[in-house]
Each structure stands twice: as C-alpha cells, then as structure tokens.
Design a protein around this motif. Structure first.
Motif, mmCIF file in Angstrom:
data_model
loop_
_atom_site.group_PDB
_atom_site.id
_atom_site.type_symbol
_atom_site.label_atom_id
_atom_site.label_comp_id
_atom_site.label_asym_id
_atom_site.label_seq_id
_atom_site.Cartn_x
_atom_site.Cartn_y
_atom_site.Cartn_z
ATOM 1 N N UNK A 190 113.005 41.276 70.609
ATOM 2 C CA UNK A 190 114.133 41.506 69.722
ATOM 3 C C UNK A 190 115.455 41.523 70.453
ATOM 4 N N UNK A 191 116.530 41.681 69.684
ATOM 5 C CA UNK A 191 117.888 41.657 70.225
ATOM 6 C C UNK A 191 118.534 43.035 70.126
ATOM 7 N N UNK A 192 119.447 43.278 71.064
ATOM 8 C CA UNK A 192 120.097 44.586 71.141
ATOM 9 C C UNK A 192 121.565 44.396 71.479
ATOM 10 N N UNK A 193 122.435 44.967 70.637
ATOM 11 C CA UNK A 193 123.856 45.090 70.977
ATOM 12 C C UNK A 193 124.072 46.499 71.494
ATOM 13 N N UNK A 194 124.684 46.609 72.658
ATOM 14 C CA UNK A 194 124.763 47.902 73.341
ATOM 15 C C UNK A 194 126.199 48.208 73.724
ATOM 16 N N UNK A 195 126.618 49.437 73.429
ATOM 17 C CA UNK A 195 127.875 49.984 73.939
ATOM 18 C C UNK A 195 127.495 51.274 74.652
ATOM 19 N N UNK A 196 127.781 51.348 75.939
ATOM 20 C CA UNK A 196 127.230 52.463 76.718
ATOM 21 C C UNK A 196 128.218 52.970 77.758
ATOM 22 N N UNK A 197 128.098 54.273 77.984
ATOM 23 C CA UNK A 197 128.745 54.909 79.131
ATOM 24 C C UNK A 197 127.732 55.852 79.746
ATOM 25 N N UNK A 198 127.350 55.596 80.988
ATOM 26 C CA UNK A 198 126.338 56.395 81.680
ATOM 27 C C UNK A 198 126.926 56.879 82.991
ATOM 28 N N UNK A 199 126.826 58.181 83.243
ATOM 29 C CA UNK A 199 127.295 58.769 84.495
ATOM 30 C C UNK A 199 126.145 59.531 85.138
ATOM 31 N N UNK A 208 122.437 48.856 68.581
ATOM 32 C CA UNK A 208 122.182 48.241 67.285
ATOM 33 C C UNK A 208 121.054 47.233 67.451
ATOM 34 N N UNK A 209 119.920 47.538 66.823
ATOM 35 C CA UNK A 209 118.738 46.694 66.926
ATOM 36 C C UNK A 209 118.716 45.678 65.793
ATOM 37 N N UNK A 210 118.181 44.498 66.077
ATOM 38 C CA UNK A 210 117.961 43.510 65.026
ATOM 39 C C UNK A 210 116.680 42.748 65.322
ATOM 40 N N UNK A 211 115.814 42.700 64.312
ATOM 41 C CA UNK A 211 114.552 41.970 64.385
ATOM 42 C C UNK A 211 113.755 42.334 65.636
ATOM 43 N N UNK A 212 113.627 43.633 65.894
ATOM 44 C CA UNK A 212 112.959 44.098 67.108
ATOM 45 C C UNK A 212 111.493 44.426 66.840
ATOM 46 N N UNK A 213 110.712 44.403 67.910
ATOM 47 C CA UNK A 213 109.298 44.782 67.858
ATOM 48 C C UNK A 213 108.997 45.682 69.045
ATOM 49 N N UNK A 218 115.431 47.252 62.603
ATOM 50 C CA UNK A 218 116.877 47.071 62.610
ATOM 51 C C UNK A 218 117.523 48.411 62.309
ATOM 52 N N UNK A 219 118.720 48.587 62.834
ATOM 53 C CA UNK A 219 119.418 49.845 62.579
ATOM 54 C C UNK A 219 120.207 50.269 63.800
ATOM 55 N N UNK A 220 120.804 51.441 63.701
ATOM 56 C CA UNK A 220 121.679 51.941 64.750
ATOM 57 C C UNK A 220 121.111 53.235 65.329
ATOM 58 N N UNK A 221 121.058 53.284 66.673
ATOM 59 C CA UNK A 221 120.698 54.497 67.388
ATOM 60 C C UNK A 221 121.884 54.891 68.258
ATOM 61 N N UNK A 222 122.281 56.143 68.176
ATOM 62 C CA UNK A 222 123.374 56.645 69.006
ATOM 63 C C UNK A 222 122.797 57.677 69.957
ATOM 64 N N UNK A 223 122.714 57.289 71.231
ATOM 65 C CA UNK A 223 122.130 58.147 72.251
ATOM 66 C C UNK A 223 123.189 59.078 72.831
ATOM 67 N N UNK A 239 122.881 61.747 75.891
ATOM 68 C CA UNK A 239 121.942 62.219 76.903
ATOM 69 C C UNK A 239 120.532 61.742 76.536
ATOM 70 N N UNK A 240 119.573 62.645 76.308
ATOM 71 C CA UNK A 240 118.198 62.208 76.070
ATOM 72 C C UNK A 240 117.811 62.154 74.594
ATOM 73 N N UNK A 241 118.752 62.501 73.704
ATOM 74 C CA UNK A 241 118.455 62.520 72.277
ATOM 75 C C UNK A 241 119.133 61.334 71.589
ATOM 76 N N UNK A 242 118.664 61.015 70.390
ATOM 77 C CA UNK A 242 119.236 59.896 69.649
ATOM 78 C C UNK A 242 119.407 60.284 68.192
ATOM 79 N N UNK A 243 120.559 59.941 67.629
ATOM 80 C CA UNK A 243 120.762 60.003 66.188
ATOM 81 C C UNK A 243 120.473 58.616 65.635
ATOM 82 N N UNK A 244 119.795 58.555 64.497
ATOM 83 C CA UNK A 244 119.407 57.264 63.923
ATOM 84 C C UNK A 244 120.039 57.118 62.546
ATOM 85 N N UNK A 245 120.567 55.926 62.286
ATOM 86 C CA UNK A 245 121.204 55.624 61.011
ATOM 87 C C UNK A 245 120.580 54.354 60.436
#
Length: 332
Positions: A23-32, A56-61, A75-80, A82-88
């Motif tokens: 599948x495909x993934x659009x990613x916006x990230x800041x990791x320290x 943002x996932x699309x057509x993932x397996x 498909x959908x949005x995950x907002x990470x 730290x180690x937790x994720x909110x899902x929309x």
C-alpha cells in the motif's frame, strides 16, 4: 513530508512481526531522539523518542505473522504522538467484514516493532456487514466440505469498542441493528450491554467468554427476548443441536428471560455435559404442526381395543397433527 511504499518501510525497519505489507503512505513527521540500532529496536528506544506524525493510508494491506487473515483495503488517517495513535475514519476489510474505526491505539509503535508488546484499542466501531463465517473459519478449511471454525483471543491486544453493526451473520443466524459495548482484556471477552434485532424480535443481552482456559471457553449469557418468531429462532440456531422439535413444527411469538452457561470449545461446538440454562418463556398464538410423537398418540388409541370405541380417532389425529393454543407459559 514523504510519499512512501509500506513494503519499503517494512524492509528498512526489518519489522518481522508482519508477514505481508502493501500500500501507499503519505507521511508528515517530526521525530526527535536516538535509535541505537535500526535492526534491533527496543522499547526503551521507542519511549525515548519524541514523535509527532500524521499518516494517511490508501489501499493498504497488513497481515501479521500467525494470523490467517490480513487487513485489506485500509484507508484513513493516523496521527502518532510518541507511541500512541489517534485514528480518524480508518476503514478496512477483514475476511469479508468491513469496518470503520475512530479512536485511539495505545502503545501502537512498540506493538508493531517489538514482539510481545501489548496494544490497547479504544474506539468507535462501525460495520455494515460483519461475517463471522469468514472471521472464524479454521485454517484447515480449504479441503473440507463441512465448515469448521476456530476461536482464539489474542493475548496481547485489549479492546474497548462502542460498536454499531448494521448486520451480523454466522451460519444460519443473522442479527441486525446491533449496538453495544464490547471489551477484550487478558483473553476475556465481554459484551455488556448489547441490543439487536433477530427472528422478528428484539434482544437485550449480556455475554462473557473466558479464553484463558485453552481448548475450553466458558460462556455465560443472560438475555431478555421480546416478540421473537419461534420458528425462525429454531431455524437460525439450527434446532439448538437436537431434531426432536424442528423449526417446521413450530409457529408463535415468544417472550423469554434466559440464563445460559456452557463450555464453548475452540471449534464453536458445545460440551453438552457442561451446559446449564434457565428459561422463563411465554409463547402466544402458538402452533405445533405435524409433530410425530403427538401423531403417534392417535395410532396408539386406534390400536387399543379398550379405548378406541369411545374416541373419534380420525378427528383426534387431525387435531393432533395441528395443535393451536393462545398462550403457553413454562419454565425450562
């Protein structure tokens, strides 16, 4: 920001808990922070990171090792954070069942990257169609003509779902407009309360299944049943494992209070020697049709020389073939 292929991410991080990823993934990230070795990521590494990511996932397996089915068409949005994720609006299909989740995945990164780490899911769950036939189908099913099933709860996933299911099917059983709270913790499943429509009536129930006993899963159900069509009930539950009274023998509307305890085996059969039920039942406008043991009463009378002369045997047989009653009350 990046547009990425999930399979490339799996190879880069060497995520060996997943068997297949696509599948495909659009990613916006800041990791320290620091990861000492990407080939051997530890929980301590993950907990030392400051992570802010929107995926943002699309057509993932995603298919985990040791599991027959994978999550498809994700498909959908995950907002990470730290180690937790909110899902929309996370949508996916699992063995023919569609689902949508909105809520939180707690401890998601350690669960995906480190074997044995727990995952806690707190979410609103919606499904248009939940097909338990596919979800519970046994691994060895392909070469068998008769359906076989396997039920086992994951040891390291906890669920707290506010569930809405438009339709659920399993074998001959179907239910609609299902609503309830479903919880899974330490391999123990609870549905309390849960309401649904089935066989033309309404059910309010509480259910508990204990999956900590290996091959045997103690099951407890309490339910209030309103205005169920009893012939449809017997058909959907396949005669409750007996053929003395079948669905085609019965008509009527049932209201009941039910307490049921049983040993449910992994293949979803019951140990009948460990089954207990208490049912207070009312049946209105009931019919008992062509029930052979009753029809045999007329044959007995016909052959009894002491009784036969005093009874209209043909009329008796006709009446016994189709008995009608306005109301029957019983405790079973």
């Amino acid at each position: 920001y990046a547009e990425m292929d999930l399979e490339d991410i799996q190879h880069f991080f060497r995520i060996d808990t997943l068997e297949h990823v696509d599948g495909d993934l659009d990613l916006r990230a800041e990791v320290r922070g620091k990861i000492r070795e990407t080939r051997n990521i530890t929980v301590a590494d993950l907990r030392g990171l400051s992570v802010s990511v929107q995926l943002e996932l699309s057509d993932a397996l995603l298919k985990a090792k040791g599991h027959k089915h994978g999550l498809e068409e994700m498909s959908g949005i995950l907002m990470l954070h730290n180690n937790d994720a909110a899902i929309q609006g996370l949508r996916a299909k699992l063995a023919g069942t569609d689902m949508e989740l909105n809520g939180f995945f707690r401890n998601l990164l350690p669960h995906l990257l480190v074997k044995g780490e727990r995952l806690a899911v707190e979410a609103q769950f919606y499904s248009e169609l939940t097909d338990l036939n596919g979800l519970l189908e046994s691994e060895e099913q392909e070469n068998k003509t008769e359906k076989s099933y396997h039920l086992e709860f994951p040891a390291n996933i906890d669920l707290n779902l506010n569930a809405q299911i438009n339709e659920l099917v399993f074998r001959e059983f179907s239910a609609t407009d299902i609503s309830g709270i479903i919880q899974l913790a330490d391999k123990k499943l609870f549905a309390d309360p849960i309401t649904f429509s089935s066989a033309g009536g309404q059910v309010l129930a509480q259910l508990a299944v204990d999956g900590t006993h290996g091959d045997e899963l103690p099951l407890t159900v309490t339910a209030k049943v309103q205005q169920i069509q009893i012939d449809r009930l017997f058909a959907e539950f396949e005669g409750f494992g007996q053929d003395f009274i079948r669905a085609d023998h019965l008509k009527g509307t049932a209201t009941a209070d039910v307490t049921y305890k049983a040993s449910l085996l992994e293949d979803l059969s019951f140990d009948l020697d460990k089954t207990y039920s208490m049912i207070d039942i009312d049946i209105e406008n009931g019919e008992l049709i062509e029930h052979e043991p009753l029809v045999e009463v007329a044959d007995y009378v016909r052959k009894n020389p002491l009784v036969a002369p005093f009874i209209k045997v043909r009329e008796l047989e006709k009446n016994l073939r189709h008995i009608r009653f306005s109301k029957l009350e019983n405790q079973i």
